[in-house]
Design an enzyme around this catalytic site. Structure first.
Site, short mmCIF file in Angstrom:
data_model
loop_
_atom_site.label_atom_id
_atom_site.label_comp_id
_atom_site.label_asym_id
_atom_site.label_seq_id
_atom_site.Cartn_x
_atom_site.Cartn_y
_atom_site.Cartn_z
N THR A 171 0.84 -1.20 0.00
CA THR A 171 0.00 0.00 0.00
C THR A 171 0.87 1.24 0.00
OG1 THR A 171 -1.80 -1.12 1.18
CG2 THR A 171 -1.80 1.28 1.22
N PHE A 173 1.12 5.20 0.76
CA PHE A 173 0.52 6.24 1.59
C PHE A 173 1.13 7.60 1.21
CE2 PHE A 173 0.13 2.38 4.01
CZ PHE A 173 -1.05 2.49 4.72
#
Length: 282
Positions: A171, A173
């Protein structure tokens, strides 16, 4: 100590991103992305850590809509490898576990592991919240899927680690700040993120993108999404390698501006060196 806001409970993957990217900040859990943004705008936190995209599932819902409206600026990026652990209350064994709970997005990532052991999966609103609930009133036949950090946070035992079916899930960010701090030109690999709407003329998007190709600027991301639910209003989100003060990038953005009715730079920030494409403006 300054605080950094994130969506979710303590132990969430966003919490892990906070600890890795801003270890000197006190993490502030928030119920929603909007609450994390509001915490910064209201002065409760100095920064916000927001997930923007996942290598398996694409962009995070609503984030592209929220970022331009937030009034905040992207000042950094961080990547977290999603390592999934099966955890349970102390005293439980893997053979005990009949049911596990996790966010709906996380469950399919361990389908093979769960199927091989006959474990039933149930959806939860949040991975760390599932771990917290298990610690508070779960049974020895129940488990949760979350990060090792969640297990440590809530005193749970990890019964199996790295149970995801594929080992590449990551992921991305972004770190958001109320201050429009820009990375200095020439300070290393730089990313620039912006949103825009094209003018209502034939081939406007094609023409708008042409400046990046002719100037050798690497565009690493381009996504479209509707504005206010209207099919006639499309906004684009883009990441490029390079700084707006770099001559090739400056020329490309100047050409883009000519074909757009709206252009807003959301951040100019250091690119994560481990995930930098390296094709930048030349």
């Amino acid at each position: 100590m300054s605080r950094i806001a994130f969506q979710g409970e303590l132990g969430a993957y966003s919490h892990e991103a906070c600890l890795e990217a801003r270890p000197g900040y006190d993490p502030l859990p928030c119920p929603t992305f909007e609450d994390a943004i509001d915490a910064v705008r209201g002065g409760e936190a100095a920064l916000a850590m927001l997930p923007i995209e996942n290598s398996t599932y694409g962009r995070v819902a609503d984030i592209h809509r929220l970022l331009p409206q937030s009034g905040l600026n992207i000042v950094d990026e961080a990547f977290v490898r999603v390592r999934i652990a099966l955890m349970a209350r102390p005293g439980a064994t893997l053979d005990n576990i009949k049911t596990v709970r996790a966010h709906l997005v996380l469950l399919p990532q361990c389908r093979e592991f769960l199927a091989n052991r006959g474990i039933r999966a149930e959806a939860a609103t949040d991975n760390a919240a599932a771990a917290k609930a298990l610690a508070q009133d779960g049974t020895l036949e129940e488990g949760a899927l979350a990060s090792d950090l969640a297990a440590r946070t809530y005193g749970l035992d990890v019964l199996a680690r790295d149970i995801e079916d594929h080992g590449h899930n990551t992921t991305r960010f972004v770190v958001m700040s109320p201050e429009p701090t820009r990375a200095a030109p020439g300070s290393g690999p730089i990313k620039t993120t912006f949103v825009f709407q094209v003018r209502n003329i034939p081939a406007a998007l094609y023409k708008a993108m042409g400046g990046f190709a002719t100037n050798g600027v690497n565009m690493t991301k381009l996504e479209s999404y509707m504005v206010d639910g209207r099919f006639t209003a499309t906004q684009f989100y883009a990441d490029i390698e390079g700084h707006p003060d770099d001559p090739p990038v400056a020329r490309a953005l100047e050409e883009l501006a000519y074909f757009t009715s709206y252009l807003d730079i959301l951040g100019v920030y250091p690119a994560d060196p481990d995930h930098f494409e390296g094709g930048g403006a030349r």
